[in-house]
Write a protein that holds these residues in place. Structure first.
Motif, PDB file in Angstrom:
ATOM      1  N   MET A 162    -113.847 -63.316 -14.728  1.00 32.60           N
ATOM      2  CA  MET A 162    -115.190 -63.293 -15.291  1.00 32.60           C
ATOM      3  C   MET A 162    -116.007 -64.509 -14.871  1.00 32.60           C
ATOM      4  SD  MET A 162    -115.283 -60.401 -16.570  1.00 32.60           S
ATOM      5  CE  MET A 162    -117.010 -60.592 -17.029  1.00 32.60           C
ATOM      6  N   THR A 163    -115.357 -65.629 -14.607  1.00 34.50           N
ATOM      7  CA  THR A 163    -116.103 -66.785 -14.100  1.00 34.50           C
ATOM      8  C   THR A 163    -116.726 -66.469 -12.754  1.00 34.50           C
ATOM      9  OG1 THR A 163    -114.695 -68.370 -15.272  1.00 34.50           O
ATOM     10  CG2 THR A 163    -115.936 -69.197 -13.376  1.00 34.50           C
ATOM     11  N   THR A 164    -115.921 -65.943 -11.837  1.00 34.88           N
ATOM     12  CA  THR A 164    -116.449 -65.639 -10.501  1.00 34.88           C
ATOM     13  C   THR A 164    -117.406 -64.459 -10.529  1.00 34.88           C
ATOM     14  OG1 THR A 164    -114.490 -64.271 -10.057  1.00 34.88           O
ATOM     15  CG2 THR A 164    -114.429 -66.559  -9.337  1.00 34.88           C
ATOM     16  N   PHE A 212    -110.860 -63.132 -26.343  1.00 33.64           N
ATOM     17  CA  PHE A 212    -111.341 -64.389 -26.929  1.00 33.64           C
ATOM     18  C   PHE A 212    -110.870 -65.583 -26.106  1.00 33.64           C
ATOM     19  CE2 PHE A 212    -111.945 -61.878 -30.848  1.00 33.64           C
ATOM     20  CZ  PHE A 212    -113.206 -62.322 -31.198  1.00 33.64           C
ATOM     21  N   GLY A 213    -109.587 -65.551 -25.726  1.00 37.95           N
ATOM     22  CA  GLY A 213    -109.080 -66.637 -24.886  1.00 37.95           C
ATOM     23  C   GLY A 213    -109.765 -66.661 -23.533  1.00 37.95           C
ATOM     24  N   GLY A 214    -109.990 -65.449 -22.952  1.00 39.22           N
ATOM     25  CA  GLY A 214    -110.687 -65.373 -21.666  1.00 39.22           C
ATOM     26  C   GLY A 214    -112.113 -65.870 -21.755  1.00 39.22           C
ATOM     27  N   THR A 234    -113.634 -68.677 -19.554  1.00 44.15           N
ATOM     28  CA  THR A 234    -114.825 -68.397 -18.757  1.00 44.15           C
ATOM     29  C   THR A 234    -115.887 -69.461 -18.981  1.00 44.15           C
ATOM     30  OG1 THR A 234    -114.417 -66.005 -18.825  1.00 44.15           O
ATOM     31  CG2 THR A 234    -116.653 -66.718 -18.292  1.00 44.15           C
ATOM     32  N   LEU A 235    -116.105 -69.820 -20.249  1.00 50.24           N
ATOM     33  CA  LEU A 235    -117.075 -70.881 -20.548  1.00 50.24           C
ATOM     34  C   LEU A 235    -116.653 -72.199 -19.906  1.00 50.24           C
ATOM     35  CD1 LEU A 235    -117.770 -70.093 -24.318  1.00 50.24           C
ATOM     36  CD2 LEU A 235    -119.265 -69.628 -22.366  1.00 50.24           C
ATOM     37  N   PHE A 236    -115.358 -72.476 -19.943  1.00 51.48           N
ATOM     38  CA  PHE A 236    -114.872 -73.698 -19.289  1.00 51.48           C
ATOM     39  C   PHE A 236    -115.065 -73.608 -17.776  1.00 51.48           C
ATOM     40  CE2 PHE A 236    -111.388 -75.905 -17.095  1.00 51.48           C
ATOM     41  CZ  PHE A 236    -111.659 -77.216 -17.490  1.00 51.48           C
ATOM     42  N   GLN A 288    -124.784 -69.855 -16.517  1.00 54.07           N
ATOM     43  CA  GLN A 288    -124.694 -69.684 -17.957  1.00 54.07           C
ATOM     44  C   GLN A 288    -124.263 -68.251 -18.246  1.00 54.07           C
ATOM     45  OE1 GLN A 288    -125.166 -72.172 -20.064  1.00 54.07           O
ATOM     46  NE2 GLN A 288    -126.063 -73.676 -18.659  1.00 54.07           N
ATOM     47  N   LEU A 289    -123.426 -68.072 -19.259  1.00 49.17           N
ATOM     48  CA  LEU A 289    -122.938 -66.737 -19.610  1.00 49.17           C
ATOM     49  C   LEU A 289    -123.997 -66.019 -20.433  1.00 49.17           C
ATOM     50  CD1 LEU A 289    -120.316 -65.007 -19.323  1.00 49.17           C
ATOM     51  CD2 LEU A 289    -119.732 -65.757 -21.629  1.00 49.17           C
ATOM     52  N   ASP A 290    -124.530 -64.898 -19.911  1.00 48.37           N
ATOM     53  CA  ASP A 290    -125.527 -64.144 -20.667  1.00 48.37           C
ATOM     54  C   ASP A 290    -124.836 -63.081 -21.521  1.00 48.37           C
ATOM     55  OD1 ASP A 290    -124.792 -62.124 -18.886  1.00 48.37           O
ATOM     56  OD2 ASP A 290    -126.586 -62.357 -17.651  1.00 48.37           O
TER      57      ASP A 290
END
Length: 441
Positions: A35-37, A376-378, A382-384, A401-403
């Protein structure tokens, strides 16, 4: 039955905390990396004009002479003659010529020293076509384009720097050796990406660090900009070296971009026919050698053609998805081990009347709970991950930024992939023979 399945799933997960933690961690790591990428790709390749991009088009034709091998695609930018002809005569709802350049500017009413800034020379339709927001004043008129009016629209940042954020309309701004009157100030506006200067697989002609981070400091009417900054425009490609570098109006160079707005399919077809006809006409005059090289691409098609998402981002996304797949295989093994350890319990349930479907559903609910916890952990990972991207020396770093859309996708992907991974273990558990298991108790 769902509340019962939920209660039993939670009880089962609490009985094996270590195994549960391993499954949640495995899913969380896969979701966090992917999800980060994917968020980075989403932000870099998103529609910069939602609801309007399908009406914005970028025409192309190729005025270069035919070489030893004919081109398969026209050049990404236009020569002066073609660009101005298409701008004046094209049957479009709106039309905007675009070119940027570096200038020296200052304001006599400001204590700030002269500085080097970026100037966009464009036409009046630029502002309504791209829905550019205004804080003070407005853009100029089409009459200002024709009479080469000395007017300008400045960015929010430049207005803050020179005028302290006050309404500066009516103030004078000095650009090189000439002065322009400010008629408008933009609101904070940052299209992502800066689509209107995409060309040649890159963003604009300037410093690549600016492609995602800022817009031009000052905007002036197109022909006014050519006068004010004569000699300082960069050519994109030349097939003959200009006799006077930087003065490109009569040169054999491509250096301009043209955007048009076409509000329905009939107008799109008519405009394509117009561009084809213009190329054929110029071919007969001997100016264009390959009249078949014409394109009218929509905004999103143009961005895709130029590959606006960096290749390393695409590669990282594929690698992260592959890592998620590995995490899911690991989760399949852990779920299988967990469910098969409960063969005695499942055998008793079957003997008491539970059907295979009921056992299958209960196992899937338990897998979904693992996926929800992994989500939740992901999300935290992802935020990190996005925070880590923002710390990198990348031009687009501060955009990460996560929308809400990607937030919803994070949980959906986590639960769906975990349920999919749990189907095989759940199916194996539901096929346990109750007689053999009860006999073994």
């Amino acid at each position: 039955m769902f509340p019962y399945y939920l209660q039993q799933g939670l009880r089962s997960l609490r009985r094996t905390p270590v195994l549960t933690a391993l499954m949640v961690l495995s899913i969380a790591m896969g979701i966090g990396a992917s999800m980060t990428t994917l968020t980075v790709m989403h932000l870099l390749s998103g529609d910069p004009l939602p609801g309007r991009s399908e009406h914005i088009f970028y025409p192309q034709l190729d005025a270069s002479p035919r070489g030893e091998s004919a081109r398969k695609e026209p050049m990404d930018m236009l020569d002066y003659t073609s660009a101005v002809d298409l701008w004046r005569d094209g049957p479009a709802d709106r039309k905007a010529l675009v070119v940027d350049s570096s200038v020296k500017l200052s304001a006599s009413s400001s204590s700030e020293p002269p500085s080097i800034a970026t100037m966009l020379s464009t036409t009046a339709d630029f502002f309504p076509m791209f829905q550019v927001p205004m804080a003070f004043g407005a853009g100029w008129s089409q009459d200002d384009d024709e009479r080469r009016a000395r007017v300008a629209v400045i960015s929010w940042d430049l207005n803050q720097r020179l005028f302290g954020g006050k309404d500066s309309t009516g103030q004078m701004l000095r650009i090189r050796d000439g002065e322009v009157r400010i008629v408008g100030v933009l609101k904070p506006w940052r299209p992502s990406p800066r689509f209107y200067t995409v060309a040649g697989g890159r963003f604009a002609q300037g410093d690549t660090a600016d492609y995602y981070t800022r817009i031009e400091d000052v905007m002036v009417p197109f022909f006014t900009g050519l006068q004010l900054n004569a000699g300082n425009f960069q050519q994109f490609t030349c097939w003959n070296l200009p006799s006077n570098p930087g003065h490109l109006e009569n040169s054999d160079c491509v250096w301009l971009q043209l955007w048009v707005q076409l509000d329905d399919a009939t107008k799109v077809a008519a405009y394509r026919q117009f561009v084809d006809g213009y190329a054929q006409q110029q071919h007969q005059l001997g100016r264009i050698s390959q009249p078949e090289l014409t394109r009218v691409r929509s905004l999103m098609e143009w961005m895709d053609y130029n590959g606006v998402v960096p290749r390393d981002v695409r590669l990282q996304a594929w690698m992260a998805l592959a890592f998620l797949g590995i995490c899911l295989f690991n989760t399949v093994g852990l779920l299988l081990a967990k469910f098969l350890r409960r063969t005695g319990e499942i055998g008793v349930l079957r003997a008491l009347g539970a059907t295979r479907t009921m056992v299958f559903q209960q196992c899937l609910v338990e897998a979904a709970l693992v996926g929800l916890a992994g989500g939740f952990g992901g999300l935290l990972l992802t935020l990190f991950g996005l925070w880590s991207v923002r710390q990198q020396p990348l031009a687009y770093a501060d955009m990460m930024q996560l929308d809400m859309q990607m937030l919803a996708i994070t949980f959906a992907v986590s639960v769906m992939t975990t349920v999919a991974a749990g189907m095989l273990p759940a199916l194996r558990a539901s096929r346990i023979d109750p007689a053999l298991q009860i006999k073994a108790l």
